[in-house]
Motif scaffolding. Structure first.
Motif, PDB file in Angstrom:
ATOM      1  N   ALA A  39       0.857  -1.190   0.000  1.00 56.43           N
ATOM      2  CA  ALA A  39       0.000   0.000   0.000  1.00 56.43           C
ATOM      3  C   ALA A  39       0.885   1.229   0.000  1.00 56.43           C
ATOM      4  O   ALA A  39       2.058   1.177   0.384  1.00 56.43           O
ATOM      5  CB  ALA A  39      -0.925   0.005   1.208  1.00 56.43           C
ATOM      6  N   GLU A  40       0.298   2.327  -0.434  1.00 50.27           N
ATOM      7  CA  GLU A  40       1.039   3.571  -0.602  1.00 50.27           C
ATOM      8  C   GLU A  40       0.657   4.566   0.484  1.00 50.27           C
ATOM      9  O   GLU A  40      -0.522   4.768   0.760  1.00 50.27           O
ATOM     10  CB  GLU A  40       0.690   4.139  -1.976  1.00 50.27           C
ATOM     11  CG  GLU A  40       1.553   5.270  -2.451  1.00 50.27           C
ATOM     12  CD  GLU A  40       1.291   5.544  -3.922  1.00 50.27           C
ATOM     13  OE1 GLU A  40       1.836   4.815  -4.771  1.00 50.27           O
ATOM     14  OE2 GLU A  40       0.500   6.455  -4.211  1.00 50.27           O
ATOM     15  N   VAL A  41       1.679   5.170   1.101  1.00 48.93           N
ATOM     16  CA  VAL A  41       1.448   6.248   2.062  1.00 48.93           C
ATOM     17  C   VAL A  41       2.312   7.435   1.643  1.00 48.93           C
ATOM     18  O   VAL A  41       3.540   7.308   1.537  1.00 48.93           O
ATOM     19  CB  VAL A  41       1.784   5.831   3.502  1.00 48.93           C
ATOM     20  CG1 VAL A  41       1.529   6.986   4.457  1.00 48.93           C
ATOM     21  CG2 VAL A  41       0.962   4.620   3.925  1.00 48.93           C
TER      22      VAL A  41
ATOM     23  N   ASP B 187      -7.401   4.585   5.779  1.00 48.25           N
ATOM     24  CA  ASP B 187      -8.304   3.929   6.723  1.00 48.25           C
ATOM     25  C   ASP B 187      -9.303   3.012   6.030  1.00 48.25           C
ATOM     26  O   ASP B 187      -9.907   2.131   6.667  1.00 48.25           O
ATOM     27  CB  ASP B 187      -9.063   4.983   7.539  1.00 48.25           C
ATOM     28  CG  ASP B 187      -9.831   5.958   6.661  1.00 48.25           C
ATOM     29  OD1 ASP B 187      -9.204   6.615   5.811  1.00 48.25           O
ATOM     30  OD2 ASP B 187     -11.053   6.084   6.832  1.00 48.25           O
ATOM     31  N   LEU B 188      -9.481   3.184   4.717  1.00 44.45           N
ATOM     32  CA  LEU B 188     -10.437   2.374   3.965  1.00 44.45           C
ATOM     33  C   LEU B 188      -9.798   1.137   3.328  1.00 44.45           C
ATOM     34  O   LEU B 188     -10.512   0.296   2.781  1.00 44.45           O
ATOM     35  CB  LEU B 188     -11.094   3.223   2.873  1.00 44.45           C
ATOM     36  CG  LEU B 188     -11.906   4.427   3.368  1.00 44.45           C
ATOM     37  CD1 LEU B 188     -12.403   5.252   2.185  1.00 44.45           C
ATOM     38  CD2 LEU B 188     -13.081   3.972   4.228  1.00 44.45           C
ATOM     39  N   ILE B 189      -8.489   1.037   3.407  1.00 43.59           N
ATOM     40  CA  ILE B 189      -7.806  -0.097   2.783  1.00 43.59           C
ATOM     41  C   ILE B 189      -8.263  -1.442   3.341  1.00 43.59           C
ATOM     42  O   ILE B 189      -8.453  -2.400   2.564  1.00 43.59           O
ATOM     43  CB  ILE B 189      -6.280   0.076   2.892  1.00 43.59           C
ATOM     44  CG1 ILE B 189      -5.821   1.196   1.945  1.00 43.59           C
ATOM     45  CG2 ILE B 189      -5.539  -1.218   2.567  1.00 43.59           C
ATOM     46  CD1 ILE B 189      -4.340   1.504   1.997  1.00 43.59           C
TER      47      ILE B 189
ATOM     48  N   LYS C 259      -0.463   6.209  10.079  1.00 46.35           N
ATOM     49  CA  LYS C 259      -1.086   5.486   8.961  1.00 46.35           C
ATOM     50  C   LYS C 259      -0.295   4.221   8.645  1.00 46.35           C
ATOM     51  O   LYS C 259      -0.874   3.148   8.415  1.00 46.35           O
ATOM     52  CB  LYS C 259      -1.152   6.383   7.721  1.00 46.35           C
ATOM     53  CG  LYS C 259      -2.179   7.494   7.795  1.00 46.35           C
ATOM     54  CD  LYS C 259      -2.158   8.327   6.508  1.00 46.35           C
ATOM     55  CE  LYS C 259      -3.219   9.413   6.532  1.00 46.35           C
ATOM     56  NZ  LYS C 259      -3.212  10.238   5.290  1.00 46.35           N
ATOM     57  N   ALA C 260       1.026   4.344   8.613  1.00 41.84           N
ATOM     58  CA  ALA C 260       1.869   3.193   8.296  1.00 41.84           C
ATOM     59  C   ALA C 260       1.754   2.114   9.377  1.00 41.84           C
ATOM     60  O   ALA C 260       1.714   0.913   9.055  1.00 41.84           O
ATOM     61  CB  ALA C 260       3.323   3.632   8.139  1.00 41.84           C
ATOM     62  N   ARG C 261       1.679   2.520  10.642  1.00 41.56           N
ATOM     63  CA  ARG C 261       1.536   1.536  11.734  1.00 41.56           C
ATOM     64  C   ARG C 261       0.244   0.748  11.603  1.00 41.56           C
ATOM     65  O   ARG C 261       0.208  -0.467  11.842  1.00 41.56           O
ATOM     66  CB  ARG C 261       1.582   2.246  13.087  1.00 41.56           C
ATOM     67  CG  ARG C 261       2.930   2.835  13.467  1.00 41.56           C
ATOM     68  CD  ARG C 261       2.890   3.362  14.888  1.00 41.56           C
ATOM     69  NE  ARG C 261       4.057   4.198  15.181  1.00 41.56           N
ATOM     70  CZ  ARG C 261       4.002   5.529  15.324  1.00 41.56           C
ATOM     71  NH1 ARG C 261       2.844   6.170  15.224  1.00 41.56           N
ATOM     72  NH2 ARG C 261       5.096   6.216  15.591  1.00 41.56           N
ATOM     73  N   LYS C 262      -0.834   1.419  11.233  1.00 39.14           N
ATOM     74  CA  LYS C 262      -2.122   0.739  11.096  1.00 39.14           C
ATOM     75  C   LYS C 262      -2.142  -0.204   9.901  1.00 39.14           C
ATOM     76  O   LYS C 262      -2.826  -1.229   9.913  1.00 39.14           O
ATOM     77  CB  LYS C 262      -3.236   1.776  10.970  1.00 39.14           C
ATOM     78  CG  LYS C 262      -3.512   2.528  12.279  1.00 39.14           C
ATOM     79  CD  LYS C 262      -4.620   3.551  12.112  1.00 39.14           C
ATOM     80  CE  LYS C 262      -4.899   4.245  13.434  1.00 39.14           C
ATOM     81  NZ  LYS C 262      -5.965   5.294  13.305  1.00 39.14           N
ATOM     82  N   LEU C 263      -1.392   0.144   8.849  1.00 39.19           N
ATOM     83  CA  LEU C 263      -1.348  -0.703   7.666  1.00 39.19           C
ATOM     84  C   LEU C 263      -0.395  -1.878   7.824  1.00 39.19           C
ATOM     85  O   LEU C 263      -0.576  -2.922   7.180  1.00 39.19           O
ATOM     86  CB  LEU C 263      -0.906   0.121   6.455  1.00 39.19           C
ATOM     87  CG  LEU C 263      -1.939   1.050   5.836  1.00 39.19           C
ATOM     88  CD1 LEU C 263      -1.298   1.893   4.742  1.00 39.19           C
ATOM     89  CD2 LEU C 263      -3.106   0.252   5.259  1.00 39.19           C
TER      90      LEU C 263
END
Length: 295
Positions: free
Chosen positions: A18-20, A279-281, A34-38
């Motif tokens: 995924a891209e951040v 958050d929608l990933i 965001k990266a931690r959640k992904l």
């Protein structure tokens, strides 16, 4: 050191990336959150390099922060902003910082971004950048001088499965494969059948295909993609679906989930681009869990 991404692809396992986008500033709190959640959901996180030719924090710094967090990055590096000295210098820095995965790109032209008065560099193109990375891995720079240490990068390149004419596209991809690309992360795919055709075409080169899935958040965004990004064409049916939806973002998630599920049998991994709605990933990924992947 072999990256997790490289290890899984070599073992024939399906991968998720995924891209951040790094922040426009030095406060990386939201980026890291965001990266931690992904991280539990994906095998690696792409760190973009001044995406859309808009100035942001260095992807080298952002990728190094992910390494420090124990999150595997894919460090994107473009030819647009640096000459061959700076590109090689940053790559050596990446190796010293423990960054293994690299995506070598030409980069969006500066006329698309927020500093249109800047001068694009493009000293190298993406194939020459791949060759430079290959050379560093063999212990030499582009001037033929020895470098101390040989960085062992796992290198990828971009691909556009729906670009025309396809024959010219495959010629460039052959050159990228010959220059050391081990995987292709594609532009957004809106036609899974075209992805199947593309994957068959590149199979002889032994390069893994990670298909791009873009979250379309509105009909306006879909039209912009079609009109402004070469190689991308959002079908009219999808634009109409977004146009008529009471909640366009929710419709975009459903579309992305459908495309991801349809693409999975024809590729070795999926790359999700949520454009700020990371958050929608999880909702997008949920739909592909039970779909059989490419053998």
């Amino acid at each position: 050191m072999i990256s997790r991404l490289q290890e899984k692809l070599a073992a024939g396992q399906f991968v998720l990336t995924a891209e951040v986008c790094p922040p426009k500033g030095c406060d990386c709190g939201e980026f890291l959150e965001k990266a931690r959640k992904l991280a539990p959901l994906v095998d690696a996180v792409n760190v973009t390099d001044n995406q859309g030719a808009s100035m942001r924090i260095s992807p080298l710094a952002a990728a190094a922060l992910l390494v420090r967090e124990g999150i595997e990055p894919i460090y994107q590096i473009t030819c647009r902003d640096r000459n061959r000295l700076a590109l090689q210098s940053d790559l050596l820095g990446a190796a010293a910082l423990g960054i293994t995965n690299v995506l070598a790109l030409s980069g969006d032209h500066i006329s698309f971004g927020d500093h249109r008065g800047g001068k694009p560099v493009f000293d190298l193109d993406s194939v020459q950048l791949l060759q430079a990375i290959q050379g560093l891995g063999e212990g030499r720079d582009l001037a033929g001088k020895r470098v101390s240490g040989e960085p062992a990068f796992f290198v990828g390149a971009a691909a556009a499965p729906e670009a025309e004419p396809f024959e010219l596209t495959t010629f460039k991809l052959e050159k990228k494969a010959a220059a050391g690309a081990s995987f292709f992360q594609t532009q957004a795919v809106f036609d899974p059948e075209r992805l199947a055709f593309f994957s068959c075409a590149v199979k002889p080169h032994g390069v893994k295909v990670i298909a791009g899935i873009l979250l379309l958040k509105s009909a306006t965004m879909a039209r912009y993609v079609t009109e402004n990004i070469p190689g991308l064409n959002v079908p009219a049916a999808l634009i109409n679906e977004l146009e008529n939806a009471a909640d366009p973002t929710a419709a975009g998630v459903r579309i992305a989930a459908r495309l991801a599920a349809a693409c999975k049998p024809h590729c070795h991994g999926l790359h999700i681009m949520a454009m700020g709605r990371e958050d929608l990933i999880p909702q997008i990924l949920e739909s592909v869990k039970k779909v059989k992947s490419k053998e």
